[in-house]
Design a protein around this motif. Sequence first.
Motif, PDB file in Angstrom:
ATOM      1  N   THR A  12       0.822  -1.218   0.000  1.00 54.52           N
ATOM      2  CA  THR A  12       0.000   0.000   0.000  1.00 54.52           C
ATOM      3  C   THR A  12       0.853   1.263   0.000  1.00 54.52           C
ATOM      4  O   THR A  12       0.315   2.371   0.009  1.00 54.52           O
ATOM      5  CB  THR A  12      -0.936   0.012   1.211  1.00 54.52           C
ATOM      6  OG1 THR A  12      -0.160  -0.054   2.410  1.00 54.52           O
ATOM      7  CG2 THR A  12      -1.901  -1.168   1.161  1.00 54.52           C
ATOM      8  N   ASP A  13       2.176   1.114  -0.040  1.00 51.70           N
ATOM      9  CA  ASP A  13       3.069   2.278  -0.051  1.00 51.70           C
ATOM     10  C   ASP A  13       3.490   2.671  -1.460  1.00 51.70           C
ATOM     11  O   ASP A  13       4.189   3.666  -1.647  1.00 51.70           O
ATOM     12  CB  ASP A  13       4.320   1.992   0.792  1.00 51.70           C
ATOM     13  CG  ASP A  13       5.100   0.777   0.283  1.00 51.70           C
ATOM     14  OD1 ASP A  13       4.450  -0.158  -0.237  1.00 51.70           O
ATOM     15  OD2 ASP A  13       6.333   0.764   0.418  1.00 51.70           O
ATOM     16  N   VAL A  14       3.062   1.896  -2.455  1.00 49.60           N
ATOM     17  CA  VAL A  14       3.381   2.224  -3.857  1.00 49.60           C
ATOM     18  C   VAL A  14       2.089   2.189  -4.665  1.00 49.60           C
ATOM     19  O   VAL A  14       1.164   1.448  -4.341  1.00 49.60           O
ATOM     20  CB  VAL A  14       4.410   1.231  -4.452  1.00 49.60           C
ATOM     21  CG1 VAL A  14       5.737   1.342  -3.750  1.00 49.60           C
ATOM     22  CG2 VAL A  14       3.887  -0.196  -4.396  1.00 49.60           C
ATOM     23  N   PRO A  15       1.999   3.001  -5.728  1.00 47.55           N
ATOM     24  CA  PRO A  15       0.766   2.992  -6.524  1.00 47.55           C
ATOM     25  C   PRO A  15       0.556   1.648  -7.204  1.00 47.55           C
ATOM     26  O   PRO A  15       1.508   0.979  -7.611  1.00 47.55           O
ATOM     27  CB  PRO A  15       0.982   4.118  -7.545  1.00 47.55           C
ATOM     28  CG  PRO A  15       2.460   4.309  -7.598  1.00 47.55           C
ATOM     29  CD  PRO A  15       2.976   3.984  -6.234  1.00 47.55           C
ATOM     30  N   HIS A  16      -0.694   1.262  -7.309  1.00 45.32           N
ATOM     31  CA  HIS A  16      -1.073  -0.046  -7.843  1.00 45.32           C
ATOM     32  C   HIS A  16      -2.015   0.204  -9.023  1.00 45.32           C
ATOM     33  O   HIS A  16      -2.964   0.988  -8.904  1.00 45.32           O
ATOM     34  CB  HIS A  16      -1.778  -0.826  -6.723  1.00 45.32           C
ATOM     35  CG  HIS A  16      -2.154  -2.218  -7.088  1.00 45.32           C
ATOM     36  ND1 HIS A  16      -3.142  -2.518  -7.986  1.00 45.32           N
ATOM     37  CD2 HIS A  16      -1.682  -3.407  -6.639  1.00 45.32           C
ATOM     38  CE1 HIS A  16      -3.268  -3.833  -8.079  1.00 45.32           C
ATOM     39  NE2 HIS A  16      -2.399  -4.389  -7.281  1.00 45.32           N
ATOM     40  N   PRO A  17      -1.782  -0.412 -10.198  1.00 45.18           N
ATOM     41  CA  PRO A  17      -2.591  -0.087 -11.374  1.00 45.18           C
ATOM     42  C   PRO A  17      -4.085  -0.289 -11.177  1.00 45.18           C
ATOM     43  O   PRO A  17      -4.892   0.536 -11.632  1.00 45.18           O
ATOM     44  CB  PRO A  17      -2.043  -1.019 -12.467  1.00 45.18           C
ATOM     45  CG  PRO A  17      -1.112  -1.952 -11.803  1.00 45.18           C
ATOM     46  CD  PRO A  17      -0.705  -1.360 -10.511  1.00 45.18           C
ATOM     47  N   ALA A  18      -4.484  -1.357 -10.488  1.00 39.98           N
ATOM     48  CA  ALA A  18      -5.918  -1.599 -10.279  1.00 39.98           C
ATOM     49  C   ALA A  18      -6.523  -0.549  -9.364  1.00 39.98           C
ATOM     50  O   ALA A  18      -7.649  -0.087  -9.581  1.00 39.98           O
ATOM     51  CB  ALA A  18      -6.141  -3.000  -9.700  1.00 39.98           C
ATOM     52  N   ARG A  19      -5.767  -0.136  -8.333  1.00 35.18           N
ATOM     53  CA  ARG A  19      -6.298   0.865  -7.411  1.00 35.18           C
ATOM     54  C   ARG A  19      -6.344   2.244  -8.058  1.00 35.18           C
ATOM     55  O   ARG A  19      -7.275   3.021  -7.821  1.00 35.18           O
ATOM     56  CB  ARG A  19      -5.459   0.900  -6.129  1.00 35.18           C
ATOM     57  CG  ARG A  19      -5.476  -0.403  -5.332  1.00 35.18           C
ATOM     58  CD  ARG A  19      -4.912  -0.202  -3.921  1.00 35.18           C
ATOM     59  NE  ARG A  19      -3.638   0.458  -3.885  1.00 35.18           N
ATOM     60  CZ  ARG A  19      -2.474  -0.132  -3.589  1.00 35.18           C
ATOM     61  NH1 ARG A  19      -2.425  -1.423  -3.325  1.00 35.18           N
ATOM     62  NH2 ARG A  19      -1.363   0.562  -3.550  1.00 35.18           N
ATOM     63  N   VAL A  20      -5.339   2.575  -8.892  1.00 30.87           N
ATOM     64  CA  VAL A  20      -5.351   3.858  -9.583  1.00 30.87           C
ATOM     65  C   VAL A  20      -6.526   3.904 -10.552  1.00 30.87           C
ATOM     66  O   VAL A  20      -7.219   4.934 -10.669  1.00 30.87           O
ATOM     67  CB  VAL A  20      -4.020   4.095 -10.320  1.00 30.87           C
ATOM     68  CG1 VAL A  20      -4.084   5.351 -11.174  1.00 30.87           C
ATOM     69  CG2 VAL A  20      -2.866   4.205  -9.318  1.00 30.87           C
ATOM     70  N   TYR A  21      -6.782   2.813 -11.247  1.00 34.43           N
ATOM     71  CA  TYR A  21      -7.928   2.750 -12.161  1.00 34.43           C
ATOM     72  C   TYR A  21      -9.232   2.917 -11.379  1.00 34.43           C
ATOM     73  O   TYR A  21     -10.155   3.597 -11.841  1.00 34.43           O
ATOM     74  CB  TYR A  21      -7.916   1.419 -12.902  1.00 34.43           C
ATOM     75  CG  TYR A  21      -8.820   1.374 -14.115  1.00 34.43           C
ATOM     76  CD1 TYR A  21      -8.472   2.028 -15.289  1.00 34.43           C
ATOM     77  CD2 TYR A  21     -10.014   0.669 -14.088  1.00 34.43           C
ATOM     78  CE1 TYR A  21      -9.284   1.989 -16.403  1.00 34.43           C
ATOM     79  CE2 TYR A  21     -10.840   0.623 -15.205  1.00 34.43           C
ATOM     80  CZ  TYR A  21     -10.469   1.281 -16.357  1.00 34.43           C
ATOM     81  OH  TYR A  21     -11.292   1.244 -17.459  1.00 34.43           O
ATOM     82  N   ASP A  22      -9.293   2.322 -10.197  1.00 36.03           N
ATOM     83  CA  ASP A  22     -10.467   2.496  -9.334  1.00 36.03           C
ATOM     84  C   ASP A  22     -10.635   3.968  -8.962  1.00 36.03           C
ATOM     85  O   ASP A  22     -11.758   4.474  -8.896  1.00 36.03           O
ATOM     86  CB  ASP A  22     -10.305   1.637  -8.070  1.00 36.03           C
ATOM     87  CG  ASP A  22     -11.483   1.767  -7.123  1.00 36.03           C
ATOM     88  OD1 ASP A  22     -12.556   1.226  -7.423  1.00 36.03           O
ATOM     89  OD2 ASP A  22     -11.326   2.414  -6.066  1.00 36.03           O
ATOM     90  N   TYR A  23      -9.530   4.662  -8.741  1.00 34.41           N
ATOM     91  CA  TYR A  23      -9.583   6.105  -8.452  1.00 34.41           C
ATOM     92  C   TYR A  23     -10.160   6.867  -9.645  1.00 34.41           C
ATOM     93  O   TYR A  23     -11.010   7.753  -9.477  1.00 34.41           O
ATOM     94  CB  TYR A  23      -8.183   6.600  -8.115  1.00 34.41           C
ATOM     95  CG  TYR A  23      -8.053   8.105  -8.049  1.00 34.41           C
ATOM     96  CD1 TYR A  23      -8.623   8.831  -7.007  1.00 34.41           C
ATOM     97  CD2 TYR A  23      -7.359   8.802  -9.038  1.00 34.41           C
ATOM     98  CE1 TYR A  23      -8.508  10.226  -6.958  1.00 34.41           C
ATOM     99  CE2 TYR A  23      -7.231  10.179  -8.991  1.00 34.41           C
ATOM    100  CZ  TYR A  23      -7.816  10.885  -7.949  1.00 34.41           C
ATOM    101  OH  TYR A  23      -7.708  12.254  -7.905  1.00 34.41           O
ATOM    102  N   TYR A  24      -9.716   6.539 -10.855  1.00 33.51           N
ATOM    103  CA  TYR A  24     -10.264   7.193 -12.046  1.00 33.51           C
ATOM    104  C   TYR A  24     -11.774   6.988 -12.134  1.00 33.51           C
ATOM    105  O   TYR A  24     -12.509   7.886 -12.557  1.00 33.51           O
ATOM    106  CB  TYR A  24      -9.634   6.627 -13.326  1.00 33.51           C
ATOM    107  CG  TYR A  24      -8.154   6.855 -13.482  1.00 33.51           C
ATOM    108  CD1 TYR A  24      -7.525   7.961 -12.941  1.00 33.51           C
ATOM    109  CD2 TYR A  24      -7.371   5.949 -14.198  1.00 33.51           C
ATOM    110  CE1 TYR A  24      -6.166   8.163 -13.095  1.00 33.51           C
ATOM    111  CE2 TYR A  24      -6.014   6.139 -14.371  1.00 33.51           C
ATOM    112  CZ  TYR A  24      -5.404   7.239 -13.815  1.00 33.51           C
ATOM    113  OH  TYR A  24      -4.064   7.427 -13.966  1.00 33.51           O
ATOM    114  N   LEU A  25     -12.238   5.806 -11.734  1.00 36.62           N
ATOM    115  CA  LEU A  25     -13.659   5.469 -11.832  1.00 36.62           C
ATOM    116  C   LEU A  25     -14.487   6.066 -10.699  1.00 36.62           C
ATOM    117  O   LEU A  25     -15.705   5.950 -10.703  1.00 36.62           O
ATOM    118  CB  LEU A  25     -13.841   3.939 -11.838  1.00 36.62           C
ATOM    119  CG  LEU A  25     -13.407   3.219 -13.116  1.00 36.62           C
ATOM    120  CD1 LEU A  25     -13.462   1.702 -12.901  1.00 36.62           C
ATOM    121  CD2 LEU A  25     -14.271   3.630 -14.303  1.00 36.62           C
ATOM    122  N   GLY A  26     -13.808   6.691  -9.720  1.00 34.71           N
ATOM    123  CA  GLY A  26     -14.530   7.265  -8.596  1.00 34.71           C
ATOM    124  C   GLY A  26     -14.855   6.254  -7.514  1.00 34.71           C
ATOM    125  O   GLY A  26     -15.756   6.479  -6.701  1.00 34.71           O
TER     126      GLY A  26
END
Length: 266
Positions: A12-26
């Motif tokens: 959780t200390d580095v960006p994760h592609p699935a979580r960043v995509y979840d951020y884009y989706l709100g």
Amino acid sequence: MTDNPPSMDLRTDVPHPARVYDYYLGGKAHFGVDREFGRRILGICPYLRPLARANRRFLARSVGVLARDHGIRQFLDLGTGLPTSPNLHEVAQGIAPDARIVYVDNDPIVLTHARALLTSSPEGATDYIDADVVEIDRILERASRTLDFGEPVAVSALALFHFLPDPKPAELLARLRGELAPGSFLTISHVLPAMREVAEAYQGAMGLGTLRDRDEITALFGDFELLEPGLVDPYRWRPELEPREVDSGEGIEDLGACGVARKTAA
């Protein structure tokens, strides 16, 4: 689910592609480091958020078409990512409660969420396989516990193959297409070369593999026959199926492409 949960650090200390995509989706399944990275990328390309939403709605429309108009009852989703409603099985089983769905991903945080959220209708089945998409023989073997590959299967790979360098996507898809029965489908979405600056920003943190143009993406379908309207921007694929106008598509032209193709011969 087929697999036991992996004992891995979720990082959780580095960006994760699935979580960043979840951020884009709100969504809500992300951490501060993901939001910080996501905001930096949106500063480069503010249209990533509507592009992600358009890609997600393309998933729902395409699954609906396959289940409703083509009678597909089996789905294999490669590179699932974090569950975001409506999930593939919710769309498919909303039309055909007996639909069977297998999700595939190798990110431990995705598996954690999948175990909690990806539930099936009583008549159907939903399974999750912890595997790297390049392990196609392993995926086929484990998916066959839920799916019958002697019957048509719809395979989806959305926003996935730009994370893989050549020739991996072509190789694994050639193997996969050979195992699918006639009447099966392949659904792909992929970013386009206009995303070069975003890809370079991702490269250092997550490794966006290869940007491909429309001809190269079309080649990934092999001898499968593209359904109308062909390979198009995500918001242009059967937009009349939307219950209402959501986004105009302004600003996201030529950033991504998607299509659905059918296997017409053995």
